[in-house]
Design an enzyme around this catalytic site. Structure first.
Site, PDB file in Angstrom:
ATOM      1  N   LYS A 109       0.827  -1.208   0.000  1.00  0.00           N
ATOM      2  CA  LYS A 109       0.000   0.000   0.000  1.00  0.00           C
ATOM      3  C   LYS A 109       0.863   1.261   0.000  1.00  0.00           C
ATOM      4  O   LYS A 109       0.487   2.264  -0.597  1.00  0.00           O
ATOM      5  CB  LYS A 109      -0.983  -0.007   1.177  1.00  0.00           C
ATOM      6  CG  LYS A 109      -2.078  -1.053   1.002  1.00  0.00           C
ATOM      7  CD  LYS A 109      -3.218  -0.852   1.961  1.00  0.00           C
ATOM      8  CE  LYS A 109      -4.339  -1.848   1.675  1.00  0.00           C
ATOM      9  NZ  LYS A 109      -5.438  -1.757   2.622  1.00  0.00           N
ATOM     10  N   LYS A 196      -3.835 -11.390  -7.714  1.00  0.00           N
ATOM     11  CA  LYS A 196      -5.107 -11.738  -7.060  1.00  0.00           C
ATOM     12  C   LYS A 196      -6.173 -10.724  -7.461  1.00  0.00           C
ATOM     13  O   LYS A 196      -5.862  -9.563  -7.741  1.00  0.00           O
ATOM     14  CB  LYS A 196      -4.945 -11.815  -5.537  1.00  0.00           C
ATOM     15  CG  LYS A 196      -4.907 -10.483  -4.856  1.00  0.00           C
ATOM     16  CD  LYS A 196      -5.197 -10.565  -3.367  1.00  0.00           C
ATOM     17  CE  LYS A 196      -5.292  -9.124  -2.894  1.00  0.00           C
ATOM     18  NZ  LYS A 196      -5.799  -8.821  -1.651  1.00  0.00           N
ATOM     19  N   LYS A 199      -9.982  -4.879  -5.931  1.00  0.00           N
ATOM     20  CA  LYS A 199     -10.609  -3.649  -6.419  1.00  0.00           C
ATOM     21  C   LYS A 199      -9.577  -2.680  -6.955  1.00  0.00           C
ATOM     22  O   LYS A 199      -9.796  -1.983  -7.927  1.00  0.00           O
ATOM     23  CB  LYS A 199     -11.360  -2.969  -5.259  1.00  0.00           C
ATOM     24  CG  LYS A 199     -12.778  -3.449  -5.091  1.00  0.00           C
ATOM     25  CD  LYS A 199     -13.338  -3.014  -3.757  1.00  0.00           C
ATOM     26  CE  LYS A 199     -13.336  -4.171  -2.783  1.00  0.00           C
ATOM     27  NZ  LYS A 199     -13.924  -3.918  -1.491  1.00  0.00           N
TER      28      LYS A 199
HETATM   29  P1  AMP Z   1     -10.596  -6.569   1.200  1.00  0.00           P
HETATM   30  O1  AMP Z   1     -11.586  -6.194   0.163  1.00  0.00           O
HETATM   31  O2  AMP Z   1      -9.184  -6.587   0.692  1.00  0.00           O
HETATM   32  O3  AMP Z   1     -10.790  -5.797   2.471  1.00  0.00           O
HETATM   33  O4  AMP Z   1     -10.869  -8.095   1.578  1.00  0.00           O
HETATM   34  C1  AMP Z   1     -11.972  -8.562   2.307  1.00  0.00           C
HETATM   35  C2  AMP Z   1     -11.847 -10.060   2.511  1.00  0.00           C
HETATM   36  O5  AMP Z   1     -11.820 -10.745   1.244  1.00  0.00           O
HETATM   37  C3  AMP Z   1     -10.550 -10.462   3.230  1.00  0.00           C
HETATM   38  O6  AMP Z   1     -10.817 -11.547   4.077  1.00  0.00           O
HETATM   39  C4  AMP Z   1      -9.648 -10.879   2.115  1.00  0.00           C
HETATM   40  O7  AMP Z   1      -8.679 -11.807   2.520  1.00  0.00           O
HETATM   41  C5  AMP Z   1     -10.618 -11.520   1.133  1.00  0.00           C
HETATM   42  N1  AMP Z   1     -10.135 -11.405  -0.263  1.00  0.00           N
HETATM   43  C6  AMP Z   1      -9.850 -10.256  -0.934  1.00  0.00           C
HETATM   44  N2  AMP Z   1      -9.452 -10.508  -2.192  1.00  0.00           N
HETATM   45  C7  AMP Z   1      -9.461 -11.862  -2.334  1.00  0.00           C
HETATM   46  C8  AMP Z   1      -9.172 -12.759  -3.417  1.00  0.00           C
HETATM   47  N3  AMP Z   1      -8.786 -12.310  -4.600  1.00  0.00           N
HETATM   48  N4  AMP Z   1      -9.319 -14.083  -3.210  1.00  0.00           N
HETATM   49  C9  AMP Z   1      -9.732 -14.562  -2.016  1.00  0.00           C
HETATM   50  N5  AMP Z   1     -10.038 -13.779  -0.950  1.00  0.00           N
HETATM   51  C10 AMP Z   1      -9.910 -12.444  -1.105  1.00  0.00           C
END
Ligand code: AMP
Ligand code: TRP
Length: 333
Positions: A109, A196, A199
């Site tokens: 980040k 991965k 967003k």
């Molecule tokens: P975030 O949007 O990054 O705050 O992620 C919210 C949740 O989704 C967290 O538990 C992340 O580990 C999971 N997560 C985010 N991106 C992925 C992905 N591409 N594959 C699997 N889990 C994800």
């Protein structure tokens, strides 16, 4: 009954990675565990944001989680439970600067901020973020934390903090939380399957589960499949990812038959994509319908979440009072 805790940042719509990596599990686990789920607005202040959007996104994430099957009484908004930040301060004093410097999400980040053209800077909040996450988890004595694979390092830090706290204050007070992964803990970007799904990569890379049918179909259709780098019989990361998505949709028969086609060299990527698109549309349609209903009763739903946040706060306050006692702070009573 074991305690389950997870949190998600209010940074926009839930995408397939969030859903298959974490959110789908939030709903399922409610049957067998004592579950608590937070929308972590304090965490979202660590990257550039606007106040109006933060409040809007917070409620939107609450409603989306409800649409995905999370019960209202298990949901809370982080900043309505100020004990999280209070505990974070105390935990920050049993966590070393060196440990925080090693967090890869912080490095990613920070790099992202350095390359963005806005006059942004790396805040102290961004550095301290994993300690607040540890507080989110430890304050509810969580045994299990459903998250995607990218959170592994933060979970390990939470365990180290718990261990150090217990050692320093001479009591096995905090539970050592474990990450709980789904079968698909890492969904990849459709446009660049070496990364991965996230967003921050931009529109082409993720599928918003609240998107309309046409958009979803179009996005799946344009997913990268073969890069020409694979040897015969080897599955490319893009194709593997599409199979993972199909599996996550529980279309096991289709997976089996298309994998058979792959093995004998007759798999048409257009067929695979169509099956994935069909499965996704089937999955998201009822979720989208529930979301519309929830939106219709916005006011009542907001009141319920405020009430559940108050009820959940009582549990957090109990932990904090005990922690204050253990650490030598002065309690009023
Ligand atoms: P975030 O949007 O990054 O705050 O992620 C919210 C949740 O989704 C967290 O538990 C992340 O580990 C999971 N997560 C985010 N991106 C992925 C992905 N591409 N594959 C699997 N889990 C994800
Ligand atoms: N750091 C997590 C993410 O980026 C969000 C989060 C904050 C979290 N606090 C948490 C996840 C506590 C699990 C438990 O996705």
């Amino acid at each position: 009954m074991k305690n389950v805790l997870s949190c998600i940042q209010p940074t926009g719509d839930i995408h397939l990675g969030n859903y298959f990596g974490a959110v789908q599990n939030y709903a399922k686990l409610q049957k067998d565990y004592n579950c608590t789920y937070g929308v972590v607005d304090y965490h979202s202040m660590t990257m550039p944001y606007t106040p109006v959007k933060l409040r809007e996104n917070t409620w939107n994430m609450i409603f989306q989680l409800m649409a995905c099957g999370v019960n209202k009484e298990n949901l809370f908004i982080q900043s309505l439970v100020p004990e999280h930040t209070q505990l974070a301060w105390i935990l920050g004093c049993v966590c070393s600067y060196g440990e925080l410097s090693r967090m890869t999400q912080f490095k990613d980040k920070s790099d992202q901020l350095a390359t963005s053209d806005k006059d942004s800077f790396v805040s102290a909040g961004l550095f301290f973020y994993p300690v607040l996450q540890a507080a989110d988890i430890l304050i509810y004595h969580a045994d299990l934390v459903p998250v995607g694979k990218d959170q592994e390092q933060h979970l390990e830090l939470s365990r180290n903090i718990a261990q150090r706290f217990n050692h320093q204050f001479g009591k096995e007070y905090f539970v050592h939380p474990e990450a709980l992964y789904t079968e698909t803990p890492k969904i990849l970007s459709l446009a660049d399957p070496t990364k991965k799904m996230s967003k921050s990569l931009g529109e082409k890379h993720h599928i918003n589960i609240f998107g309309d049918e046409n958009t979803i179909r179009k996005q799946v259709k344009s997913a990268v499949t073969d890069t020409g780098e694979q040897t015969a019989g080897e599955m490319s990361p893009g194709v593997k990812n599409l199979f993972e998505i199909l599996k996550a949709c529980e279309k096991f028969d289709v997976v089996q038959s298309l994998q058979e086609d792959f093995r004998n060299g007759s798999l048409k990527y257009s067929n695979l994509k169509e099956s994935v698109a069909d499965a996704l549309v089937e999955l998201v349609t009822p979720i989208r319908e529930r979301y519309m209903d929830i939106q219709k009763n916005k006011k009542e739903n907001k009141e319920s979440i405020k009430e559940s946040s108050i009820a959940i706060r009582a549990r957090a306050a109990k932990t904090l009072a005990e922690v204050r006692e253990l650490t030598g702070l002065t309690n009023l009573k």
